[in-house]
Design an enzyme around this catalytic site. Structure first.
Site, PDB file in Angstrom:
ATOM      1  N   HIS A   7      49.013  24.611   2.284  1.00 48.47           N
ATOM      2  CA  HIS A   7      48.664  25.693   3.208  1.00 48.47           C
ATOM      3  C   HIS A   7      47.241  25.554   3.707  1.00 48.47           C
ATOM      4  O   HIS A   7      46.421  24.856   3.107  1.00 48.47           O
ATOM      5  CB  HIS A   7      48.872  27.077   2.584  1.00 48.47           C
ATOM      6  CG  HIS A   7      48.034  27.359   1.370  1.00 48.47           C
ATOM      7  ND1 HIS A   7      48.431  27.052   0.097  1.00 48.47           N
ATOM      8  CD2 HIS A   7      46.804  27.934   1.236  1.00 48.47           C
ATOM      9  CE1 HIS A   7      47.499  27.435  -0.764  1.00 48.47           C
ATOM     10  NE2 HIS A   7      46.498  27.963  -0.109  1.00 48.47           N
ATOM     11  N   HIS A  79      39.928  27.809   3.334  1.00 50.34           N
ATOM     12  CA  HIS A  79      40.187  26.608   2.535  1.00 50.34           C
ATOM     13  C   HIS A  79      41.503  25.959   2.956  1.00 50.34           C
ATOM     14  O   HIS A  79      42.299  26.561   3.671  1.00 50.34           O
ATOM     15  CB  HIS A  79      40.198  26.913   1.026  1.00 50.34           C
ATOM     16  CG  HIS A  79      41.323  27.800   0.565  1.00 50.34           C
ATOM     17  ND1 HIS A  79      41.210  29.162   0.458  1.00 50.34           N
ATOM     18  CD2 HIS A  79      42.584  27.520   0.158  1.00 50.34           C
ATOM     19  CE1 HIS A  79      42.342  29.680   0.014  1.00 50.34           C
ATOM     20  NE2 HIS A  79      43.212  28.696  -0.173  1.00 50.34           N
ATOM     21  N   GLU A 130      41.569  23.188  -2.169  1.00 50.02           N
ATOM     22  CA  GLU A 130      42.370  23.631  -3.304  1.00 50.02           C
ATOM     23  C   GLU A 130      43.425  22.555  -3.578  1.00 50.02           C
ATOM     24  O   GLU A 130      43.958  21.956  -2.642  1.00 50.02           O
ATOM     25  CB  GLU A 130      43.048  24.963  -2.925  1.00 50.02           C
ATOM     26  CG  GLU A 130      43.934  25.568  -3.993  1.00 50.02           C
ATOM     27  CD  GLU A 130      44.581  26.892  -3.539  1.00 50.02           C
ATOM     28  OE1 GLU A 130      44.673  27.138  -2.321  1.00 50.02           O
ATOM     29  OE2 GLU A 130      45.013  27.655  -4.420  1.00 50.02           O
TER      30      GLU A 130
HETATM   31 CO    CO Z   1      45.016  28.843  -1.257  1.00 51.39          CO
END
Ligand code: CO
Length: 134
Positions: A7, A79, A130
């Site tokens: 994502h 992020h 991440e």
């Molecule tokens: Co995230």
């Protein structure tokens, strides 16, 4: 080592208005607003054919995205998240390259119920990164 783009997370001040941008202007499939008190954010998941967009709005005091929104009042990309097969192996491999893992270095359960780690933006082209166990 990294796999799919899981994502892209966009921090916003008004998640309802932001959801409408994706729903009405972009014609996206947009979830309900999900409060995640453990993470200090409310989230909306937008499902695209090849990945997801997550909208994040601060929730409660000390939200981890509050400072970001002070610096970026219009919102912005907060992020990006890549999948890895084995998060501990990925962490150790990253640390061996000198990359800094945020927090205590142990994976935490993220917004999707899977173990995640965050990597220092200064080690990844100014982008908070991440990794999530697929
Ligand atoms: Co995230």
């Amino acid at each position: 080592m990294i796999g799919r783009l899981n994502h892209v997370a966009i921090a916003v001040k008004d998640i309802r208005a932001a959801s409408e941008v994706y729903r009405t202007k972009l014609g996206a499939e947009v979830s309900e607003i999900v409060p995640q008190p453990d993470h200090g954010v409310s989230t909306v998941f937008i499902t695209l054919p090849n990945t997801k967009i997550e909208l994040l709005e601060p929730l409660g005091e000390n939200s981890p995205i509050a400072k970001f929104l002070e610096r970026n009042p219009e919102g912005g990309v907060h992020h990006i998240c890549y999948e890895v097969d084995d998060i501990l192996a990925a962490r150790d491999q990253l640390k061996a390259t000198g990359a800094r893992v945020l927090g205590d270095g142990n994976p935490k359960i993220g917004a999707h119920g899977k173990p995640v780690l965050f990597l220092h933006p200064k080690d990844f082209l100014g982008t908070l990164t991440e990794i999530e166990q697929a």
